[in-house]
Scaffold this motif. Structure first.
Motif, PDB file in Angstrom:
ATOM      1  N   LEU A 157       0.904  -1.141   0.000  1.00 33.79           N
ATOM      2  CA  LEU A 157       0.000   0.000   0.000  1.00 33.79           C
ATOM      3  C   LEU A 157       0.948   1.197   0.000  1.00 33.79           C
ATOM      4  O   LEU A 157       1.503   1.571   1.031  1.00 33.79           O
ATOM      5  CB  LEU A 157      -0.908  -0.003   1.228  1.00 33.79           C
ATOM      6  N   ALA A 158       1.182   1.755  -1.181  1.00 32.07           N
ATOM      7  CA  ALA A 158       2.207   2.788  -1.328  1.00 32.07           C
ATOM      8  C   ALA A 158       1.663   4.142  -0.898  1.00 32.07           C
ATOM      9  O   ALA A 158       0.503   4.468  -1.182  1.00 32.07           O
ATOM     10  CB  ALA A 158       2.686   2.844  -2.773  1.00 32.07           C
ATOM     11  N   THR A 159       2.503   4.895  -0.221  1.00 33.62           N
ATOM     12  CA  THR A 159       2.134   6.265   0.143  1.00 33.62           C
ATOM     13  C   THR A 159       3.067   7.273  -0.523  1.00 33.62           C
ATOM     14  O   THR A 159       2.780   8.463  -0.517  1.00 33.62           O
ATOM     15  CB  THR A 159       2.177   6.469   1.666  1.00 33.62           C
ATOM     16  N   SER A 160       4.177   6.774  -1.061  1.00 29.50           N
ATOM     17  CA  SER A 160       5.061   7.692  -1.775  1.00 29.50           C
ATOM     18  C   SER A 160       5.675   7.010  -2.977  1.00 29.50           C
ATOM     19  O   SER A 160       5.658   5.768  -3.092  1.00 29.50           O
ATOM     20  CB  SER A 160       6.143   8.262  -0.842  1.00 29.50           C
ATOM     21  N   VAL A 161       6.169   7.827  -3.885  1.00 28.76           N
ATOM     22  CA  VAL A 161       6.784   7.322  -5.103  1.00 28.76           C
ATOM     23  C   VAL A 161       7.999   8.188  -5.418  1.00 28.76           C
ATOM     24  O   VAL A 161       7.944   9.416  -5.278  1.00 28.76           O
ATOM     25  CB  VAL A 161       5.769   7.299  -6.270  1.00 28.76           C
ATOM     26  N   ASN A 162       9.083   7.550  -5.752  1.00 30.14           N
ATOM     27  CA  ASN A 162      10.329   8.257  -6.075  1.00 30.14           C
ATOM     28  C   ASN A 162      10.710   9.247  -4.970  1.00 30.14           C
ATOM     29  O   ASN A 162      11.200  10.346  -5.248  1.00 30.14           O
ATOM     30  CB  ASN A 162      10.207   8.976  -7.426  1.00 30.14           C
ATOM     31  N   GLY A 163      10.442   8.870  -3.734  1.00 32.74           N
ATOM     32  CA  GLY A 163      10.884   9.669  -2.597  1.00 32.74           C
ATOM     33  C   GLY A 163       9.975  10.813  -2.201  1.00 32.74           C
ATOM     34  O   GLY A 163      10.260  11.536  -1.250  1.00 32.74           O
ATOM     35  N   ASP A 176      -3.314  12.858  -8.095  1.00 35.18           N
ATOM     36  CA  ASP A 176      -3.740  12.082  -9.264  1.00 35.18           C
ATOM     37  C   ASP A 176      -3.214  10.651  -9.256  1.00 35.18           C
ATOM     38  O   ASP A 176      -3.785   9.766  -9.906  1.00 35.18           O
ATOM     39  CB  ASP A 176      -3.297  12.774 -10.557  1.00 35.18           C
ATOM     40  N   HIS A 177      -2.111  10.415  -8.546  1.00 28.58           N
ATOM     41  CA  HIS A 177      -1.571   9.048  -8.492  1.00 28.58           C
ATOM     42  C   HIS A 177      -2.092   8.278  -7.276  1.00 28.58           C
ATOM     43  O   HIS A 177      -1.591   7.195  -6.987  1.00 28.58           O
ATOM     44  CB  HIS A 177      -0.044   9.065  -8.500  1.00 28.58           C
ATOM     45  N   GLY A 178      -3.071   8.852  -6.564  1.00 31.28           N
ATOM     46  CA  GLY A 178      -3.743   8.050  -5.543  1.00 31.28           C
ATOM     47  C   GLY A 178      -3.519   8.470  -4.106  1.00 31.28           C
ATOM     48  O   GLY A 178      -3.803   7.686  -3.193  1.00 31.28           O
ATOM     49  N   TYR A 179      -2.987   9.689  -3.879  1.00 36.27           N
ATOM     50  CA  TYR A 179      -2.773  10.179  -2.529  1.00 36.27           C
ATOM     51  C   TYR A 179      -4.039   9.997  -1.675  1.00 36.27           C
ATOM     52  O   TYR A 179      -5.136  10.254  -2.191  1.00 36.27           O
ATOM     53  CB  TYR A 179      -2.395  11.668  -2.570  1.00 36.27           C
ATOM     54  N   PRO A 180      -3.959   9.546  -0.474  1.00 37.07           N
ATOM     55  CA  PRO A 180      -2.733   9.314   0.310  1.00 37.07           C
ATOM     56  C   PRO A 180      -2.176   7.897   0.199  1.00 37.07           C
ATOM     57  O   PRO A 180      -1.046   7.673   0.634  1.00 37.07           O
ATOM     58  CB  PRO A 180      -3.205   9.575   1.741  1.00 37.07           C
ATOM     59  N   ALA A 181      -2.913   6.953  -0.373  1.00 37.97           N
ATOM     60  CA  ALA A 181      -2.402   5.582  -0.417  1.00 37.97           C
ATOM     61  C   ALA A 181      -3.003   4.841  -1.596  1.00 37.97           C
ATOM     62  O   ALA A 181      -4.190   4.976  -1.871  1.00 37.97           O
ATOM     63  CB  ALA A 181      -2.739   4.844   0.883  1.00 37.97           C
TER      64      ALA A 181
END
Ligand SMILES: Nc1nc2c(c(=O)[nH]1)N[C@H]1C(S)=C(S)[C@@H](COP(=O)(O)O)O[C@H]1N2
Ligand SMILES: [Mo]
Length: 431
Positions: A389-395, A401-406
């Protein structure tokens, strides 16, 4: 005369004479067979990778996408999570090769035009069957091309479900293709042996003649009254091949990070953003109807399936052990990209929820309704050490638009099931 479809045209002397419509000296069984051979090699790969994509969706889990197709489903197997680029490969091949073969399909259709409009329409029962198989073949191919291209180019323009329609269309096409190949293969092989490709490639326009027809025979592809050649046969092959290469060159940037700007035919490839979150977006938060308040300070993640539901806010989620993985995200629309995602392992979330042996995870977005709002993951998918369950991408934190917060990211999982703006995960299994 064999080609009976004619147009009336005034001759020089002013008399009316009839002329066959199809007069290109290039048409003939050899040219048609060369184009046919290319399609015979390429289209099965497009069909198989398409069916694999369908299987990758895990329809057996009862996903919102793809919708059920009854008994017509392919032999479904559990889609693996390794290699992580597996779906990226199958969907990239399906879309990329499918697009690149469009010029060949068009060239092939052009080459058999006289036959499609042949007269009389039916000469014998066998001929009738042969012609009937062209309906699913040509109709299926054109339907798949049109729905596929529209799905890539536009935002869900269909009044029907694209996946189901494209899927049924595929079987119609496959049925037509298999019968057509069975009927035509011997003829194709004979025609291919009738001329040497190498020799043909050395024949310039000035020496381009119609394919010979044995005395006393006729071939419905070879013009009875050929016009003078305006293009050599090698020129036609170069035109079709060049068209394919051009389409391929303008599409490859969809799948190759760094060439993104060259993918001019595929609009989803572009975001106009060069930052760490500047990779393709399938559907923006605005178009999914996500409001800032839903994903703001009031956002909560609900984990259920254990003895009692567990609710986490963003800070509590961030406090769980974190993991980073380089994983591709690949959309059926043709684009894919690899990014470095960080977040909490789904396996850790299951444990946190008190589910020891999770079998299925039902992921729900805060997005209201629509087929993209939920997805089910298999045991292998949710327990993969890189399933996050990603909360960040590339640091950096995920962009809205990419799904914040998870959002979900799992190796080899089709992009459509990498749910954004996750609100809850229900781990079904034994606690
Ligand atoms: N809630 C939600 N999740 C979603 C979608 C969506 O529309 N809504 N689109 C899916 C599709 S089809 C793809 S390909 C990926 C794309 O992720 P990205 O936009 O971050 O690149 O998100 C998936 N997750
Ligand atoms: Mo997608």
């Amino acid at each position: 005369m064999f080609v009976v479809m004619e147009i009336m045209s005034p001759s020089r002397a002013g008399r009316i004479v009839s002329r066959p419509v199809w007069r290109s000296p290039l048409r003939g069984p050899w040219l048609t067979s060369v184009l046919g051979a290319v399609l015979l090699a390429g289209l099965p790969l497009v069909a198989v990778t398409g069916l694999l994509d369908y299987i990758a969706y895990g329809p057996e889990l009862g996903q919102a996408l793809p919708t059920g197709v009854g008994w017509l489903h392919p032999p479904v197997f559990a889609w693996p999570t390794r290699p992580a680029w597996l779906f990226r490969l199958t969907q990239g091949l399906h879309v990329g090769l499918g697009l690149a073969l469009v010029p060949v399909v068009l060239g092939k259709l052009w080459s058999v035009m006289p036959r499609l409009f042949g007269w009389p329409p039916v000469r014998s029962p066998w001929h009738a069957i042969e012609r009937l198989t062209l309906v699913p073949l040509v109709g299926g191919a054109l339907f798949e091309i049109v729905t596929g291209v529209l799905n890539i180019q536009y935002d869900y323009v269909f009044g029907f479900d694209f996946y189901t329609a494209h899927y049924y269309g595929a079987w119609v096409f496959i049925a037509g293709f298999v019968t057509h190949v069975a009927v035509k293969l011997p003829r194709m092989i004979r025609a291919l042996h009738s001329r040497s490709l190498r020799a043909e490639l050395r024949i310039p326009l000035a020496r381009t003649r119609p394919e010979p027809v044995a005395p006393g025979e006729r071939d419905s592809l070879v013009a009875t009254e050929p016009a003078a050649a305006t293009m050599s046969r090698r020129g036609v092959l170069a035109l079709v091949g060049g068209g394919s290469l051009l389409v391929a060159a303008l599409s490859v940037g969809q799948t190759v990070d760094g060439l993104r700007r060259t993918a001019v035919l595929l609009p989803r490839g572009r975001t106009g953003d060069d930052g760490p979150t500047g990779f393709p977006i399938n559907r923006t938060a605005a178009s999914a109807g996500i409001t800032p308040t839903e994903v703001g300070a009031g956002w909560r993640l609900i984990l259920s399936g254990g003895p009692a539901p567990v609710t986490l806010d963003a800070a509590a989620l961030a406090a769980l052990p974190r993991h980073t993985a380089e994983l591709p995200i690949a959309c059926v629309e043709g684009w894919s990209t690899t990014q470095a995602w960080s977040g909490v392992r789904l396996a850790d979330l299951a444990a946190h929820a008190g589910v020891r042996l999770p079998e299925v995870a039902l992921v729900r977005s805060v997005e209201r309704g629509g087929p993209f709002a939920t997805a089910r993951l298999t045991r292998a998918q949710l327990l993969d050490p890189d399933a996050l369950l990603a909360t960040s991408v590339n640091g950096v934190p995920l962009s809205l638009d990419h799904g914040y917060p998870a959002r979900v990211i799992v190796p080899a999982l089709p992009g459509v099931h990498c749910t954004k703006w996750v609100g809850s995960i229900d781990f079904q299994g034994r606690s």
